[in-house]
Design a protein around this motif. Sequence first.
Motif, PDB file in Angstrom:
ATOM      1  N   TYR A 153      -3.643 -14.403   9.966  1.00  0.00           N
ATOM      2  CA  TYR A 153      -2.964 -13.697   8.880  1.00  0.00           C
ATOM      3  C   TYR A 153      -1.716 -14.488   8.512  1.00  0.00           C
ATOM      4  O   TYR A 153      -1.271 -15.365   9.248  1.00  0.00           O
ATOM      5  N   ASP A 154      -1.164 -14.166   7.382  1.00  0.00           N
ATOM      6  CA  ASP A 154       0.047 -14.836   6.908  1.00  0.00           C
ATOM      7  C   ASP A 154       1.236 -14.400   7.754  1.00  0.00           C
ATOM      8  O   ASP A 154       1.593 -13.219   7.791  1.00  0.00           O
ATOM      9  N   ASN A 155       1.839 -15.358   8.459  1.00  0.00           N
ATOM     10  CA  ASN A 155       2.941 -15.027   9.359  1.00  0.00           C
ATOM     11  C   ASN A 155       4.130 -14.392   8.639  1.00  0.00           C
ATOM     12  O   ASN A 155       4.888 -13.637   9.234  1.00  0.00           O
ATOM     13  N   GLU A 156       4.296 -14.704   7.385  1.00  0.00           N
ATOM     14  CA  GLU A 156       5.464 -14.214   6.653  1.00  0.00           C
ATOM     15  C   GLU A 156       5.193 -12.903   5.930  1.00  0.00           C
ATOM     16  O   GLU A 156       6.120 -12.187   5.580  1.00  0.00           O
ATOM     17  N   ASN A 157       3.939 -12.592   5.677  1.00  0.00           N
ATOM     18  CA  ASN A 157       3.609 -11.401   4.879  1.00  0.00           C
ATOM     19  C   ASN A 157       2.573 -10.558   5.618  1.00  0.00           C
ATOM     20  O   ASN A 157       1.380 -10.627   5.339  1.00  0.00           O
ATOM     21  N   ILE A 158       3.054  -9.783   6.580  1.00  0.00           N
ATOM     22  CA  ILE A 158       2.174  -8.925   7.367  1.00  0.00           C
ATOM     23  C   ILE A 158       2.272  -7.504   6.830  1.00  0.00           C
ATOM     24  O   ILE A 158       3.363  -6.964   6.661  1.00  0.00           O
ATOM     25  N   ILE A 159       1.123  -6.917   6.559  1.00  0.00           N
ATOM     26  CA  ILE A 159       1.078  -5.540   6.095  1.00  0.00           C
ATOM     27  C   ILE A 159       0.294  -4.701   7.105  1.00  0.00           C
ATOM     28  O   ILE A 159      -0.354  -5.231   8.016  1.00  0.00           O
ATOM     29  N   GLN A 160       0.365  -3.409   6.948  1.00  0.00           N
ATOM     30  CA  GLN A 160      -0.270  -2.509   7.908  1.00  0.00           C
ATOM     31  C   GLN A 160      -1.780  -2.731   7.952  1.00  0.00           C
ATOM     32  O   GLN A 160      -2.407  -2.584   9.008  1.00  0.00           O
ATOM     33  N   ARG A 161      -2.351  -3.115   6.844  1.00  0.00           N
ATOM     34  CA  ARG A 161      -3.791  -3.354   6.804  1.00  0.00           C
ATOM     35  C   ARG A 161      -4.180  -4.518   7.726  1.00  0.00           C
ATOM     36  O   ARG A 161      -5.252  -4.501   8.329  1.00  0.00           O
ATOM     37  N   LEU A 184      -1.101  -2.483  20.607  1.00  0.00           N
ATOM     38  CA  LEU A 184      -1.273  -2.673  19.161  1.00  0.00           C
ATOM     39  C   LEU A 184      -1.534  -1.348  18.470  1.00  0.00           C
ATOM     40  O   LEU A 184      -1.013  -1.085  17.380  1.00  0.00           O
ATOM     41  N   ARG A 185      -2.329  -0.494  19.087  1.00  0.00           N
ATOM     42  CA  ARG A 185      -2.605   0.820  18.489  1.00  0.00           C
ATOM     43  C   ARG A 185      -1.326   1.653  18.402  1.00  0.00           C
ATOM     44  O   ARG A 185      -1.116   2.390  17.425  1.00  0.00           O
ATOM     45  N   CYS A 186      -0.487   1.554  19.426  1.00  0.00           N
ATOM     46  CA  CYS A 186       0.774   2.323  19.403  1.00  0.00           C
ATOM     47  C   CYS A 186       1.707   1.818  18.306  1.00  0.00           C
ATOM     48  O   CYS A 186       2.404   2.607  17.649  1.00  0.00           O
ATOM     49  N   ILE A 187       1.729   0.504  18.098  1.00  0.00           N
ATOM     50  CA  ILE A 187       2.540  -0.053  17.008  1.00  0.00           C
ATOM     51  C   ILE A 187       2.017   0.450  15.668  1.00  0.00           C
ATOM     52  O   ILE A 187       2.792   0.832  14.779  1.00  0.00           O
ATOM     53  N   LEU A 188       0.709   0.458  15.514  1.00  0.00           N
ATOM     54  CA  LEU A 188       0.100   0.941  14.270  1.00  0.00           C
ATOM     55  C   LEU A 188       0.431   2.410  14.053  1.00  0.00           C
ATOM     56  O   LEU A 188       0.740   2.831  12.930  1.00  0.00           O
ATOM     57  N   LYS A 193       3.827   6.871  11.428  1.00  0.00           N
ATOM     58  CA  LYS A 193       4.894   7.878  11.543  1.00  0.00           C
ATOM     59  C   LYS A 193       6.053   7.558  10.603  1.00  0.00           C
ATOM     60  O   LYS A 193       6.689   8.464  10.045  1.00  0.00           O
ATOM     61  N   GLN A 194       6.321   6.263  10.426  1.00  0.00           N
ATOM     62  CA  GLN A 194       7.437   5.850   9.568  1.00  0.00           C
ATOM     63  C   GLN A 194       7.097   5.953   8.085  1.00  0.00           C
ATOM     64  O   GLN A 194       7.963   5.725   7.241  1.00  0.00           O
ATOM     65  N   GLY A 195       5.852   6.284   7.754  1.00  0.00           N
ATOM     66  CA  GLY A 195       5.461   6.479   6.370  1.00  0.00           C
ATOM     67  C   GLY A 195       5.077   5.207   5.632  1.00  0.00           C
ATOM     68  O   GLY A 195       5.052   5.191   4.398  1.00  0.00           O
ATOM     69  N   HIS A 196       4.752   4.130   6.363  1.00  0.00           N
ATOM     70  CA  HIS A 196       4.333   2.889   5.714  1.00  0.00           C
ATOM     71  C   HIS A 196       2.984   3.082   5.043  1.00  0.00           C
ATOM     72  O   HIS A 196       2.094   3.754   5.572  1.00  0.00           O
ATOM     73  N   ASN A 197       2.810   2.473   3.881  1.00  0.00           N
ATOM     74  CA  ASN A 197       1.471   2.468   3.276  1.00  0.00           C
ATOM     75  C   ASN A 197       0.755   1.185   3.686  1.00  0.00           C
ATOM     76  O   ASN A 197       1.336   0.284   4.289  1.00  0.00           O
ATOM     77  N   TRP A 198      -0.499   1.073   3.332  1.00  0.00           N
ATOM     78  CA  TRP A 198      -1.335  -0.017   3.847  1.00  0.00           C
ATOM     79  C   TRP A 198      -0.944  -1.383   3.297  1.00  0.00           C
ATOM     80  O   TRP A 198      -1.282  -2.408   3.887  1.00  0.00           O
ATOM     81  N   GLN A 200       2.339  -2.237   2.305  1.00  0.00           N
ATOM     82  CA  GLN A 200       3.788  -2.447   2.381  1.00  0.00           C
ATOM     83  C   GLN A 200       4.113  -3.476   3.456  1.00  0.00           C
ATOM     84  O   GLN A 200       3.596  -3.419   4.579  1.00  0.00           O
ATOM     85  N   LEU A 201       4.983  -4.435   3.123  1.00  0.00           N
ATOM     86  CA  LEU A 201       5.382  -5.438   4.107  1.00  0.00           C
ATOM     87  C   LEU A 201       6.164  -4.781   5.244  1.00  0.00           C
ATOM     88  O   LEU A 201       6.911  -3.827   5.024  1.00  0.00           O
ATOM     89  N   LEU A 202       5.973  -5.307   6.448  1.00  0.00           N
ATOM     90  CA  LEU A 202       6.645  -4.737   7.609  1.00  0.00           C
ATOM     91  C   LEU A 202       8.135  -5.058   7.569  1.00  0.00           C
ATOM     92  O   LEU A 202       8.564  -6.090   7.042  1.00  0.00           O
ATOM     93  N   SER A 203       8.904  -4.164   8.157  1.00  0.00           N
ATOM     94  CA  SER A 203      10.334  -4.408   8.275  1.00  0.00           C
ATOM     95  C   SER A 203      10.577  -5.522   9.292  1.00  0.00           C
ATOM     96  O   SER A 203       9.682  -5.924  10.040  1.00  0.00           O
ATOM     97  N   LYS A 204      11.798  -6.021   9.330  1.00  0.00           N
ATOM     98  CA  LYS A 204      12.131  -7.118  10.244  1.00  0.00           C
ATOM     99  C   LYS A 204      11.913  -6.709  11.701  1.00  0.00           C
ATOM    100  O   LYS A 204      11.379  -7.474  12.517  1.00  0.00           O
TER     101      LYS A 204
END
Length: 307
Positions: A153-161, A184-188, A193-198, A200-204
């Motif tokens: 995956y793109d190291n700079e642009n990781i999304i929930q998907r 990994l499942r717990c991170i997902l 819980k934080q309301g991310h959509n599929w 949306q780029l991850l926060s830092k």
Amino acid sequence: MFMQVGIKEEAQDVLRVLWSNNDEVRTTKYQLLICGATCSRACALFVLQKWAKDNRQQHPETFESITKQFYMNDDFIQTFSTDEEAANTATELKHVLKTGGFNLNKFLSNKPAVLENIAEEHRIGVLKLQKILGQTWNPESDQLLFAKPKLSYDNENIIQRNLLSMAASLFDPIGKILPFAIRLRCILQKLIKQGHNWYQLLSKENYHEIQQWREDFQNMPPIQIPRCLVPNVDGTHELHTFTDASLSAVSAVAYLRTISTDSTIATHYVISKSKAAPIKQMSIPKLERKAVSLGAELTGFCSVRPR
């Protein structure tokens, strides 16, 4: 195997193909099962088992093997207590299936003596890593391994998907890498819980957490476990299941403990399962109860598995 199974004339329209050649359209119907059809595996196994049942009286022992040891496709998988039993079954099975139009090939065993009566052209020549029901098997050492998938995956642009795709790529039915998979499942789940959509780029903060998981996963040492759980010795066998829970996940693991007649004790890992804790927060005692329930399910599953 598929091309050994014919299709009734009234059902051939299901596999009708339109072929265009120089503005001329021709209609072709397949008379045999094809590899690309979703139904082919089920149809082929049905025909194989129906043929075995019709010839049950002549070959009762082979009938049991055919009906119970072919999985998902045309792979026959069975374990035996002795080399002689395995060699006799291989020879008889090949002969019996050939009378029904099925030519069994690509024989492989962790014991070379088993294949002495099988022609060279019908064996897998080199003892290399093989895929058995999605598991990587080393026939030379008779161990199951975990083959790391490529997490691209793109190291700079990781999304929930991307994370969901990574979690799905970790095929591990017996839980050899469960400590990594559940992280990994717990991170997902935390992202949900934080309301991310599929998309949306991850926060830092989340990005660094994923990068740390990926680094730990890539540095994970090779994992190998014995394929054979029950040694070929007289004695007693005990299934021990352990459970645990935290605010993040509930888990259970089962081990087989074998005590031979000479008091030698051998312990083998069997299987483990884990689930992320419910999104709605629960107390530790309730989570421990869920872990016990998961352990009971795991124990019941192991108790009814054939050898």
